[in-house]
Enzyme design. Sequence first.
Site, mmCIF file in Angstrom:
data_model
loop_
_atom_site.group_PDB
_atom_site.id
_atom_site.type_symbol
_atom_site.label_atom_id
_atom_site.label_comp_id
_atom_site.label_asym_id
_atom_site.label_seq_id
_atom_site.Cartn_x
_atom_site.Cartn_y
_atom_site.Cartn_z
ATOM 1 N N LYS A 13 3.025 14.647 8.181
ATOM 2 C CA LYS A 13 3.765 13.913 9.227
ATOM 3 C C LYS A 13 5.257 14.248 9.171
ATOM 4 O O LYS A 13 5.880 14.489 10.201
ATOM 5 C CB LYS A 13 3.514 12.407 9.051
ATOM 6 C CG LYS A 13 4.082 11.544 10.147
ATOM 7 C CD LYS A 13 3.327 10.244 10.286
ATOM 8 C CE LYS A 13 3.736 9.185 9.281
ATOM 9 N NZ LYS A 13 5.097 8.664 9.496
ATOM 10 N N ARG A 18 9.868 17.234 11.910
ATOM 11 C CA ARG A 18 10.989 18.175 11.805
ATOM 12 C C ARG A 18 10.723 19.447 12.605
ATOM 13 O O ARG A 18 11.630 20.014 13.225
ATOM 14 C CB ARG A 18 11.257 18.493 10.325
ATOM 15 C CG ARG A 18 11.876 17.278 9.587
ATOM 16 C CD ARG A 18 11.576 17.292 8.119
ATOM 17 N NE ARG A 18 12.295 16.265 7.353
ATOM 18 C CZ ARG A 18 11.901 14.988 7.230
ATOM 19 N NH1 ARG A 18 10.800 14.565 7.847
ATOM 20 N NH2 ARG A 18 12.593 14.135 6.507
ATOM 21 N N GLY A 82 9.951 5.078 12.089
ATOM 22 C CA GLY A 82 11.279 5.113 11.467
ATOM 23 C C GLY A 82 11.807 6.536 11.391
ATOM 24 O O GLY A 82 13.011 6.774 11.568
ATOM 25 N N ARG A 110 13.544 -3.078 11.150
ATOM 26 C CA ARG A 110 13.870 -2.202 10.009
ATOM 27 C C ARG A 110 15.363 -1.852 9.997
ATOM 28 O O ARG A 110 15.989 -1.716 11.048
ATOM 29 C CB ARG A 110 12.991 -0.943 10.062
ATOM 30 C CG ARG A 110 11.525 -1.310 9.839
ATOM 31 C CD ARG A 110 10.615 -0.120 9.866
ATOM 32 N NE ARG A 110 10.866 0.791 8.763
ATOM 33 C CZ ARG A 110 10.215 1.951 8.621
ATOM 34 N NH1 ARG A 110 9.313 2.318 9.518
ATOM 35 N NH2 ARG A 110 10.466 2.727 7.606
ATOM 36 N N GLN A 156 15.064 10.010 5.210
ATOM 37 C CA GLN A 156 15.378 9.822 6.632
ATOM 38 C C GLN A 156 16.887 9.764 6.836
ATOM 39 O O GLN A 156 17.422 10.362 7.770
ATOM 40 C CB GLN A 156 14.720 8.538 7.148
ATOM 41 C CG GLN A 156 13.201 8.655 7.197
ATOM 42 C CD GLN A 156 12.519 7.388 7.664
ATOM 43 O OE1 GLN A 156 13.172 6.359 7.875
ATOM 44 N NE2 GLN A 156 11.214 7.447 7.830
ATOM 45 N N ASP A 303 5.340 6.581 -0.136
ATOM 46 C CA ASP A 303 4.302 6.246 0.850
ATOM 47 C C ASP A 303 2.926 6.090 0.214
ATOM 48 O O ASP A 303 1.986 5.636 0.871
ATOM 49 C CB ASP A 303 4.248 7.325 1.936
ATOM 50 C CG ASP A 303 5.501 7.311 2.801
ATOM 51 O OD1 ASP A 303 6.161 6.262 2.882
ATOM 52 O OD2 ASP A 303 5.816 8.363 3.395
ATOM 53 N N ARG A 334 5.866 -3.890 2.381
ATOM 54 C CA ARG A 334 4.662 -3.404 1.680
ATOM 55 C C ARG A 334 4.494 -4.033 0.307
ATOM 56 O O ARG A 334 3.367 -4.125 -0.180
ATOM 57 C CB ARG A 334 4.694 -1.874 1.558
ATOM 58 C CG ARG A 334 4.350 -1.200 2.857
ATOM 59 C CD ARG A 334 4.093 0.288 2.693
ATOM 60 N NE ARG A 334 3.767 0.854 3.988
ATOM 61 C CZ ARG A 334 4.005 2.102 4.361
ATOM 62 N NH1 ARG A 334 4.595 2.941 3.517
ATOM 63 N NH2 ARG A 334 3.660 2.527 5.557
HETATM 64 C C1 S3P Z 1 10.117 10.079 5.581
HETATM 65 C C2 S3P Z 1 10.851 9.506 4.588
HETATM 66 C C3 S3P Z 1 10.458 8.267 3.897
HETATM 67 C C4 S3P Z 1 8.993 7.942 4.112
HETATM 68 C C5 S3P Z 1 8.593 8.100 5.551
HETATM 69 C C6 S3P Z 1 8.819 9.528 6.014
HETATM 70 C C7 S3P Z 1 10.618 11.316 6.207
HETATM 71 O O1 S3P Z 1 11.229 7.187 4.382
HETATM 72 O O2 S3P Z 1 8.701 6.644 3.673
HETATM 73 O O3 S3P Z 1 7.221 7.786 5.727
HETATM 74 O O4 S3P Z 1 9.850 11.993 6.928
HETATM 75 O O5 S3P Z 1 11.800 11.643 6.005
HETATM 76 P P1 S3P Z 1 12.669 6.833 3.735
HETATM 77 O O6 S3P Z 1 13.528 8.011 3.887
HETATM 78 O O7 S3P Z 1 13.190 5.667 4.520
HETATM 79 O O8 S3P Z 1 12.350 6.474 2.307
#
Ligand code: S3P
Length: 416
Positions: A13, A18, A82, A110, A156, A303, A334
């Site tokens: 994912k 990206r 997110g 969030r 993220q 995750d 969670r």
């Molecule tokens: C992700 C980063 C993680 C992860 C999310 C996907 C990403 O979140 O929990 O499912 O693709 O950069 P955080 O950066 O908020 O920890």
Amino acid sequence: MQVKGTLYLPGDKSISHRAIMLSSIANGKSTIRNLNDGADLQSTINVLKACGAKIDSKNETIIIEGVDLISPNKKLDCGNSGTTTRLISGLLSSQKLDFTLVGDSSLSSRPMKRIIIPLQEMGCDISSNDNLLPLTIDAKEGTQSIDYKIPVASAQVKSCILLAALGADNPSIIHENILTRDHTEIMLNNMGATISILDKSINVRPLENKLNPINITIPSDPSSAAFFAAMAVINDNSELTLNNVLLNKTRIGFIDVLEKMNCNLSINNKQLNNGEKTGDITFSTSALTSIEIESKIIPSIIDEIPILAVVAAYSNGITIFRNVEELKYKECDRLHAIIHNLNAFGINAYEKEDCLFVEGGKPKKLAKITTFHDHRIAMAFTIMSLASFGKYHLDNKDCIDISLPNFFNLIDKVAE
Ligand code: S3P
């Protein structure tokens, strides 16, 4: 239940988001295969199309013709995602656009301050609902470079700043406390951006030319693989192979954790694909021992904690997950959701000072799974309920579509 066979799971994912985002601003035609087929990816595709991106699909291959993105004439709906929200904020800022992001009720609760602060420092004009969505970002005047220490371990946030920095006036530096997933760095490097990494600091130069297009087959998602790995490990007489799984070191903490818990697994056919490591992994029934998981490992299993907490319930002692506060800010809280469901199945689990404690002992009673509308809570406890009782009751099945719409068909393929 016995688990036997081989699965080829949908694409990762994080890499899928990206690949879609960076191809949309590249110079020419990119092709993407094995894209993650969850609803979160559809959110990213819809948001980018609303900004003029040219994204088509042909025989399960996604074809993207890079364009100059434009400011949208409607609010951008990020759904439950997110990753869409935070990465798109950086990407569209780098393109000097003006936009508003909205999302569902989970996403709207969030925290967004973590991206608002650095983007404001880079010169974006931002308004929000008290640091929550809706988020309106005006980057028409362009962005300035930044030298930023990220206060939370978040890929993220890191990626948001990295993407915004592509359109800045000067090179930027981003520092992490703990390494988080590095797919943005790897893909930017592959597509011709000037990016260098020294220890936990990343230097990125603004793009002088557009990115080169990519031709990529996305490796299978290790976060989805973890559910099937757990299935093979906690059920009797089971052995399951998962093909072409992403083996990026920032993502496979769950494999290290399972190995430490005495899990039987082997990795074969290791390869390198567009800068990302992959391999086939075979998991089989294991006599599990409890362990203590240190805080520096947490970002690499962030995750996978729901399913690892389930696995811990089948071990012979108390497993401790240290410093898991970030779990509270995911698709649901969670930490609460894991403890609630473990307790409902008769497992002793509790939180103390931001640590999660799970006492092994196997589920003692069948319970209805409270998903809190979170795909990973739903899948983790379905695996537990099936392993111990051969059936499950979920209060919401549809939330699984967020990352793995085929979850139940995949289970049917390998469960006997
Ligand atoms: C992700 C980063 C993680 C992860 C999310 C996907 C990403 O979140 O929990 O499912 O693709 O950069 P955080 O950066 O908020 O920890």
